[in-house]
Design a protein around this motif. Structure first.
Motif, PDB file in Angstrom:
ATOM      1  N   PRO A  59       0.830  -1.199   0.000  1.00 19.04           N
ATOM      2  CA  PRO A  59       0.000   0.000   0.000  1.00 19.04           C
ATOM      3  C   PRO A  59       0.867   1.253   0.000  1.00 19.04           C
ATOM      4  CG  PRO A  59      -0.617  -1.496   1.770  1.00 19.04           C
ATOM      5  CD  PRO A  59       0.615  -2.039   1.132  1.00 19.04           C
TER       6      PRO A  59
ATOM      7  N   GLY B  83      -0.856   6.405   3.771  1.00 20.27           N
ATOM      8  CA  GLY B  83      -2.043   6.955   4.324  1.00 20.27           C
ATOM      9  C   GLY B  83      -1.547   7.874   5.389  1.00 20.27           C
TER      10      GLY B  83
ATOM     11  N   GLY C  92      -1.390   2.490  12.742  1.00 15.65           N
ATOM     12  CA  GLY C  92      -1.718   1.379  11.856  1.00 15.65           C
ATOM     13  C   GLY C  92      -2.043   0.109  12.621  1.00 15.65           C
TER      14      GLY C  92
ATOM     15  N   GLY D 166      -1.524  -1.093   8.815  1.00 16.92           N
ATOM     16  CA  GLY D 166      -2.709  -0.253   8.739  1.00 16.92           C
ATOM     17  C   GLY D 166      -3.776  -0.834   7.850  1.00 16.92           C
TER      18      GLY D 166
ATOM     19  N   ASP E 104      -5.794  -0.073   4.159  1.00 15.01           N
ATOM     20  CA  ASP E 104      -5.789   0.631   2.879  1.00 15.01           C
ATOM     21  C   ASP E 104      -7.028   0.174   2.124  1.00 15.01           C
ATOM     22  OD1 ASP E 104      -4.955   2.223   0.754  1.00 15.01           O
ATOM     23  OD2 ASP E 104      -3.688   0.657  -0.098  1.00 15.01           O
ATOM     24  N   GLY E 105      -8.027   1.018   2.067  1.00 13.24           N
ATOM     25  CA  GLY E 105      -9.293   0.627   1.445  1.00 13.24           C
ATOM     26  C   GLY E 105      -9.945  -0.479   2.251  1.00 13.24           C
TER      27      GLY E 105
ATOM     28  N   GLU F  62      -8.486  -3.431   2.756  1.00 12.91           N
ATOM     29  CA  GLU F  62      -7.445  -4.391   3.136  1.00 12.91           C
ATOM     30  C   GLU F  62      -6.632  -3.884   4.308  1.00 12.91           C
ATOM     31  OE1 GLU F  62      -5.940  -7.182  -0.447  1.00 12.91           O
ATOM     32  OE2 GLU F  62      -4.930  -5.251  -0.266  1.00 12.91           O
ATOM     33  N   GLU F  63      -6.295  -4.829   5.167  1.00 12.93           N
ATOM     34  CA  GLU F  63      -5.330  -4.563   6.231  1.00 12.93           C
ATOM     35  C   GLU F  63      -3.974  -5.029   5.715  1.00 12.93           C
ATOM     36  OE1 GLU F  63      -8.246  -5.272  10.033  1.00 12.93           O
ATOM     37  OE2 GLU F  63      -7.146  -6.984   9.247  1.00 12.93           O
TER      38      GLU F  63
ATOM     39  N   THR G 171       5.457  -7.460   2.443  1.00 11.09           N
ATOM     40  CA  THR G 171       4.147  -6.951   2.834  1.00 11.09           C
ATOM     41  C   THR G 171       3.092  -8.039   2.720  1.00 11.09           C
ATOM     42  OG1 THR G 171       4.717  -4.699   2.192  1.00 11.09           O
ATOM     43  CG2 THR G 171       2.373  -5.213   2.360  1.00 11.09           C
TER      44      THR G 171
ATOM     45  N   ALA H  76      -1.090  -8.878   3.337  1.00 15.74           N
ATOM     46  CA  ALA H  76      -2.373  -8.186   3.341  1.00 15.74           C
ATOM     47  C   ALA H  76      -3.487  -9.214   3.491  1.00 15.74           C
ATOM     48  CB  ALA H  76      -2.556  -7.376   2.057  1.00 15.74           C
TER      49      ALA H  76
ATOM     50  N   THR I 182     -10.173  -6.756   5.127  1.00 14.58           N
ATOM     51  CA  THR I 182     -10.514  -6.309   6.475  1.00 14.58           C
ATOM     52  C   THR I 182     -11.454  -7.302   7.152  1.00 14.58           C
ATOM     53  OG1 THR I 182     -10.287  -4.035   5.733  1.00 14.58           O
ATOM     54  CG2 THR I 182     -11.464  -4.357   7.797  1.00 14.58           C
TER      55      THR I 182
END
Length: 157
Positions: free
Chosen positions: A2, A5, A12, A93, A95-96, A98-99, A137, A139, A142
């Motif tokens: 991501p 943000g 996050g 954090g 993002d949209g 997604e965590e 990363t 993801a 959420t």
């Protein structure tokens, strides 16, 4: 991974804890390091079957393309004497929908490529270790439980 943000790491992590109250970054680092070693071992075998379930679809396709190219060239990339020097969560954090969690690995290893027929080294060195740092990363959608490794980025310096 991501893009910004602007949230700090602690902010996050607080975002992730909204859907997983007991999220523990130290436990995540342990699991991430296990995945790190599984991916390295699979890379040398030119095979992702044993850890495909840990990867996002895009990363799995990238790996399959690399492995296909290595097989076509008759090359095996050897990664030996891996020593992880540091593992730290550097970003987290939402993002949209997604965590995400990004872990920075600092390590060194012997990294060289051999011809699978002759065993001759075609690149790298089997005696001079290289130091590297990579951001990995993970993801997940959420409020779900399953993290997938979505990206690996080399860090300069």
């Amino acid at each position: 991974p991501p893009i910004g943000g602007g949230a700090s790491l602690s902010e996050g992590l607080a975002m992730i804890r909204r859907s997983e109250a007991n999220f523990d970054p130290d436990h995540f680092k342990e699991v991430a390091q296990d995945v790190f070693f599984q991916v390295q071992a699979g890379w040398m075998r030119r095979d992702i079957d044993s850890y495909r379930h840990l990867l996002g679809q895009r990363l799995a396709r990238e790996y399959e393309a690399h492995f296909s190219e290595m097989r076509a060239n008759g090359h095996i990339n050897k990664l030996e004497n891996i020593a992880v020097r540091k593992v730290e969560v550097v970003a987290a954090g939402v993002d949209g929908n997604e965590e995400f969690v990004t872990v920075l690995f600092t390590a060194n290893l012997l990294d060289y490529t051999v011809d699978e027929q002759s065993g001759a080294i075609v690149s790298g060195s089997d005696t001079e270790p290289v130091k590297f740092a990579e951001k990995w990363t993970w993801a997940r959608p959420t409020a779900t439980e399953i993290w997938k490794l979505e990206g690996i980025e080399g860090v300069q310096g």
